[in-house]
Design an enzyme around this catalytic site. Structure first.
Site, PDB file in Angstrom:
ATOM      1  N   HIS A   1      11.353  20.693  21.046  1.00  0.00           N
ATOM      2  CA  HIS A   1      10.591  21.333  22.127  1.00  0.00           C
ATOM      3  C   HIS A   1      11.063  22.747  22.433  1.00  0.00           C
ATOM      4  O   HIS A   1      10.799  23.259  23.511  1.00  0.00           O
ATOM      5  CB  HIS A   1      10.698  20.509  23.417  1.00  0.00           C
ATOM      6  CG  HIS A   1       9.855  19.269  23.440  1.00  0.00           C
ATOM      7  ND1 HIS A   1      10.134  18.167  22.680  1.00  0.00           N
ATOM      8  CD2 HIS A   1       8.735  18.952  24.135  1.00  0.00           C
ATOM      9  CE1 HIS A   1       9.228  17.222  22.917  1.00  0.00           C
ATOM     10  NE2 HIS A   1       8.366  17.673  23.798  1.00  0.00           N
TER      11      HIS A   1
ATOM     12  N   GLU B   1      -4.148  17.798  19.191  1.00  0.00           N
ATOM     13  CA  GLU B   1      -4.089  19.248  19.005  1.00  0.00           C
ATOM     14  C   GLU B   1      -4.870  19.721  17.787  1.00  0.00           C
ATOM     15  O   GLU B   1      -5.592  20.717  17.849  1.00  0.00           O
ATOM     16  CB  GLU B   1      -2.638  19.715  18.874  1.00  0.00           C
ATOM     17  CG  GLU B   1      -1.833  19.649  20.173  1.00  0.00           C
ATOM     18  CD  GLU B   1      -1.263  18.269  20.454  1.00  0.00           C
ATOM     19  OE1 GLU B   1      -1.416  17.354  19.612  1.00  0.00           O
ATOM     20  OE2 GLU B   1      -0.665  18.099  21.537  1.00  0.00           O
TER      21      GLU B   1
HETATM   22  C1  LIG Z   1       1.886  16.683  19.840  1.00  0.00           C
HETATM   23  C2  LIG Z   1       2.272  16.633  21.274  1.00  0.00           C
HETATM   24  N1  LIG Z   1       1.379  16.988  22.210  1.00  0.00           N
HETATM   25  C3  LIG Z   1       1.702  16.943  23.516  1.00  0.00           C
HETATM   26  C4  LIG Z   1       2.949  16.550  23.902  1.00  0.00           C
HETATM   27  C5  LIG Z   1       3.311  16.519  25.375  1.00  0.00           C
HETATM   28  N2  LIG Z   1       3.359  15.124  25.831  1.00  0.00           N
HETATM   29  C6  LIG Z   1       4.504  14.435  25.815  1.00  0.00           C
HETATM   30  S1  LIG Z   1       4.300  12.859  26.259  1.00  0.00           S
HETATM   31  C7  LIG Z   1       2.654  13.061  26.508  1.00  0.00           C
HETATM   32  C8  LIG Z   1       1.834  11.896  26.967  1.00  0.00           C
HETATM   33  C9  LIG Z   1       1.857  10.772  25.991  1.00  0.00           C
HETATM   34  O1  LIG Z   1       1.313   9.636  26.538  1.00  0.00           O
HETATM   35  P1  LIG Z   1       1.338   8.215  25.830  1.00  0.00           P
HETATM   36  O2  LIG Z   1       1.147   8.378  24.368  1.00  0.00           O
HETATM   37  O3  LIG Z   1       0.416   7.345  26.538  1.00  0.00           O
HETATM   38  O4  LIG Z   1       2.844   7.704  26.015  1.00  0.00           O
HETATM   39  P2  LIG Z   1       3.633   7.396  27.373  1.00  0.00           P
HETATM   40  O5  LIG Z   1       4.236   8.689  27.802  1.00  0.00           O
HETATM   41  O6  LIG Z   1       2.677   6.841  28.340  1.00  0.00           O
HETATM   42  O7  LIG Z   1       4.716   6.445  26.981  1.00  0.00           O
HETATM   43  C10 LIG Z   1       2.283  14.370  26.236  1.00  0.00           C
HETATM   44  C11 LIG Z   1       0.934  14.916  26.369  1.00  0.00           C
HETATM   45  C12 LIG Z   1       3.872  16.219  22.887  1.00  0.00           C
HETATM   46  N3  LIG Z   1       5.128  15.841  23.173  1.00  0.00           N
HETATM   47  N4  LIG Z   1       3.510  16.242  21.592  1.00  0.00           N
END
Ligand SMILES: Cc1ncc(C[n+]2csc(CCOP(=O)(O)OP(=O)(O)O)c2C)c(N)n1
Ligand SMILES: [Mg+2]
Lengths: 336, 456
Positions: free
Chosen positions: B259, B190
């Site tokens: 959130h 972000e």
């Molecule tokens: C700063 C932020 N940006 C976006 C999100 C929304 N979000 C939650 S999980 C996620 C994907 C994360 O993927 P990864 O780091 O690969 O972890 P996984 O879910 O695969 O365990 C996103 C975009 C968030 N929670 N926090």
């Protein structure tokens, strides 16, 4: 990569394998139950299941000693189970009840256990990485040899604060193992659509941090790599990065239309690489019997059912709880 | 033993859905992980998997059925050798027992029906304009699409906006129409992409930066404020930042403390930013189009609960709404209720209830928080002599506080009672269902506040 580690597999004892089998199965059955309770509306909000990734946390927890710490993301149920937190308290937190680890106030993404040195459960992608290094900073400061496992995803690995943390962690030789759980996707974004780096662990080299890639579907390979990492940290050699290649079978959270990958891809992984199946096979090739494993299955099912029952019966938090825990008890000035 | 398969909840906000398609038929044997059916929520079509193994004994809900409530039995699973024939289709749902309540029930504030009475003093469109029922989600998408057609420098950037069609499906179809030059998926970074967006705005483009939710914009707030909001000033007027930062803001449904924050007052306190927080679909569309055309940085605060709500939207080729113009939804004499965004739900519902008791409330939707149309509020308070503000954000240093102080300054002599505020509680958002309900404001709180200021 599986082949690379093949030599390490052979010398695991039956006891050790049974322990991993039991721990991984507990996570899987627990998560399946959580999925069911979500579908029934007993669990609300976001709920990220760990199914498929069990070997990562079970293999690494097998390397830890009392006083070692762990911190992770919102995909945290497996980590809590693996570090010995009570399934009842976890499930009751998922249902938002007073018997939950956060008394119902945290939910699936936000649980903690001071007793088990589990520092959460964090909802902001990337934010737990410096927090983990901070825990390690405290241990180094106090002069003990404890190590912190900081888990994050392949998607999180692109956040800027991860690299700020890498720089300081190596600069100050912090005893932290950065565990990248590379499950191939960040929500709907495949790793390759988010970066052109050929591997994530190698980025540590820019800061002088050692690391390696690990087969995360093989609990013994994970254990072996974890052992190496933790010894590195305990010996005062600074941080270490493990990029653990794994896979999540379910959607990102409960509301994931899963259009970004094929059914076949998931099916293939489940059928050919499943971590629990691998251990099961190895046990049966040794001198374990079907009956022995069935007995474990049954025992796990009971633990999970008990947790689910508890999570339904535990009362909702008292309404007065809305106003507690905002400041440390007894610390707030009268007019605050 | 036969077990019922219940209509699953597939998202935090899902209450019902369409059973689009059965992928199994009666008599099929399934194992854990097999897909049973496709279910459509307002956000997506999802595959519904079997959890246990068994045989599909009976299908209770036909495919194509719409509005199937969560927890309705949709099929019966049996074990080998068992028959489902004698199982009645109306078997009581095996729903979970309700949680033992901690204390007296908090006032229920179920989603109210779309408000009907639309009285706008100065309508935003000519009388007699044809209206089309549109969800807020579609209205936002239409606004972006129209502006992108009109101006090639407008592009959309954010996490999951392109291939995934938007985490909340706001950008549905945009990748298909505009291609990946103009609908850009970003990594989860972000702070980085907000900065890139601001830089691009200096370079002559008009970025729309989507945050998956505004909670994640905290990672990026430095660029929103230090880079976007202040640069025009610091450059002596040379360099503006025509950029829109948009996404859902505030509480959704049980997504916990990290959130659920409402950032209205934070951004509205920043000179150099415009801040919009629409309630209706028409306002979402008209104001987003204005935001995209505006030469200044705009923070556009949406709400996940409102995305699926339908409102009438004027059918016009180019429908825009100027910033700084409140909308009067309902005229009244006894009290002025001021709100915006999802707070309008409580405001309008309370006004309906109060009308039954003979209290006539004027309801004003601020729509933009910066600039703030305080004149419309003051004019109303001069008539009603009382005011209640409604919002879901925290109470301290809130928009309500600011509006209250403006009223005190501009209409002190007209007030017959202090201005009261109904806000979210002064606590991080709890997860537990009963506590979350208490943490938000409620229609009952608004009614009580109105009665307090009208001395009823
Ligand atoms: C700063 C932020 N940006 C976006 C999100 C929304 N979000 C939650 S999980 C996620 C994907 C994360 O993927 P990864 O780091 O690969 O972890 P996984 O879910 O695969 O365990 C996103 C975009 C968030 N929670 N926090
Ligand atoms: Mg991932």
């Amino acid at each position: 990569m599986a082949a690379k580690r093949a030599t390490r597999k052979s010398n695991a004892s039956k006891e050790e394998l049974l322990k991993y089998y039991r721990e991984m199965l507990l996570i899987r059955r627990f998560e399946e139950k959580a999925g069911q309770l979500y579908g029934m509306g007993l669990i609300g909000g976001f709920c990220h299941l760990y199914i498929g990734q069990e070997a990562v946390v079970v293999g690494l927890e097998a390397c830890t000693e009392e006083g070692d710490k762990r911190i992770t993301t919102y995909r945290d149920h497996g980590h809590m189970l693996a570090c010995g937190m009570d399934p009842k308290g976890i499930m009751a937190e998922l249902t938002g009840r007073s018997g939950g680890f956060s008394a119902g106030k945290g939910g699936s993404m936000h649980m903690f256990s001071a007793e088990k040195h589990f520092y959460g459960g964090h909802g902001i992608v990337g934010a737990n990485v410096p927090l983990g290094a901070g825990l390690a900073f405290a241990d180094k400061y106090k002069g003990n040899d404890r190590v912190t496992f900081t888990y994050f995803g392949d998607g999180a690995a692109n956040q800027g604060q991860v690299y700020e943390t890498y720089n300081m962690a190596e600069l100050w030789m912090l005893p932290v193992v950065f565990v990248i759980e590379n499950n191939q996707y960040a929500m709907g974004t495949a790793v390759k659509r988010a970066t052109k780096s050929p591997s994530l662990w190698e980025r540590g080299a820019a800061y002088g941090i050692a690391g390696e890639e690990v087969d995360g579907m093989d609990v013994l390979a994970v254990k072996a790599a974890g052992q190496k990492a933790i010894e590195h940290c305990r010996a005062g050699k600074g941080p270490y990065i493990l990029e653990v290649m794994t896979y999540r079978y379910r959607g990102h959270s409960m509301s994931d239309p899963a259009k970004y990958r094929t059914r076949d891809e998931v099916q293939k992984m489940r059928e050919e690489r499943d971590a629990i199946e691998q251990v099961r096979k190895r046990l049966l090739e040794g001198d374990a019997t079907e009956d022995e494993l069935k007995a474990i299955d049954k025992e796990i099912k009971e633990i999970v059912n008990e947790a689910a029952e508890f999570s339904k019966e535990s009362p909702e938090p008292d309404l007065a709880e809305l106003w507690t825990d905002i400041y440390v008890d007894g610390s707030a000035p009268q007019n605050a | 033993m036969a077990t019922e398969i219940l209509m699953p909840a597939l998202s935090p906000t899902m209450e019902e859905g369409t059973l689009a398609k059965w992928l199994v038929k009666e008599g099929d044997t399934v194992t854990s992980g097999d897909i049973l059916a496709e279910i459509e929520t307002d956000k997506a079509t999802m595959e519904f998997e079997a959890v246990d193994e068994g045989i599909v004994g009976k299908i209770l809900i036909e495919e194509g059925s719409e509005g199937v409530k969560v927890n309705t039995p949709i099929a019966i699973m049996v074990e080998e050798g068992e028959s489902a024939d004698n199982l009645s289709a109306s078997a009581p749902a095996a729903t979970a027992e309700p949680a033992p309540a901690a204390e007296a029930e908090a006032p229920a504030s179920a989603a109210p029906a779309a408000p009907k009475a639309v009285v706008s003093l100065e309508p935003d469109y000519p009388e007699g304009t044809e209206m089309v029922s549109t969800t807020v989600r579609e209205a936002l998408r239409d606004a972006m699409a129209e502006e992108m057609r009109r101006d090639d420098t407008v592009f959309l950037m954010g996490e999951e906006v392109a291939q995934y069609q938007g985490a909340y499906k706001i950008s549905q179809g945009l990748l298909d129409e505009f291609g990946d030059r103009r609908v850009v998926d970003t990594p989860i970074t972000e702070h980085g992409f907000a900065g890139i967006g601001v830089g691009a705005s200096w370079g002559g483009l008009r970025p729309i930066v989507e945050f998956m939710t505004f909670n994640f914009a905290m990672q990026a707030i430095d660029h929103i404020i230090n880079s976007a909001a202040k640069t025009l000033y610091m450059s002596g007027g040379q360099m503006g930042s025509p950029i829109v930062f948009r996404g859902p803001n505030g509480a959704a449904a049980r997504v916990g403390a990290q959130h659920s924050q409402d950032y209205a007052a934070w951004y509205a306190s920043v000179p150099g930013l415009y801040v919009v927080q629409p309630f209706s679909a028409a306002d979402a569309k008209g104001l987003l189009k204005t935001a995209i055309r505006d030469p200044n940085p705009v923070v556009f605060l949406e709400n996940e609960i409102l995305y699926g709500r339908a409102f009438d939207v004027p059918k016009l080729d180019d429908f825009t709404i100027p910033f700084g113009k409140a909308r009067v939804w309902r005229e009244g004499d006894d009290v002025t209720i001021v709100s915006w965004g999802i707070g309008m739900n409580y405001a309008l519902e309370a006004a309906d209830e109060l009308a039954k008791e003979g209290i006539s409330a004027e309801v004003i939707d601020m729509r933009t928080l910066r600039p703030l149309d305080i004149e419309t509020v003051v004019r109303s308070v001069q008539k009603t002599n009382r005011c209640v503000t409604v919002e879901e954000a925290w109470p301290i240093a809130s928009m309500s506080d600011h509006i209250g102080s403006e009223i005190m300054r501009e209409a002190f002599d007209y007030l017959d009672a202090p201005v009261l505020k109904c806000t979210g509680k002064d606590v991080p958002m709890p997860y537990a269902a009963n506590l979350e309900k208490l943490a938000l404001t409620s229609t009952k709180e608004v009614i009580d506040a109105v009665k307090a200021v009208t001395y009823r």
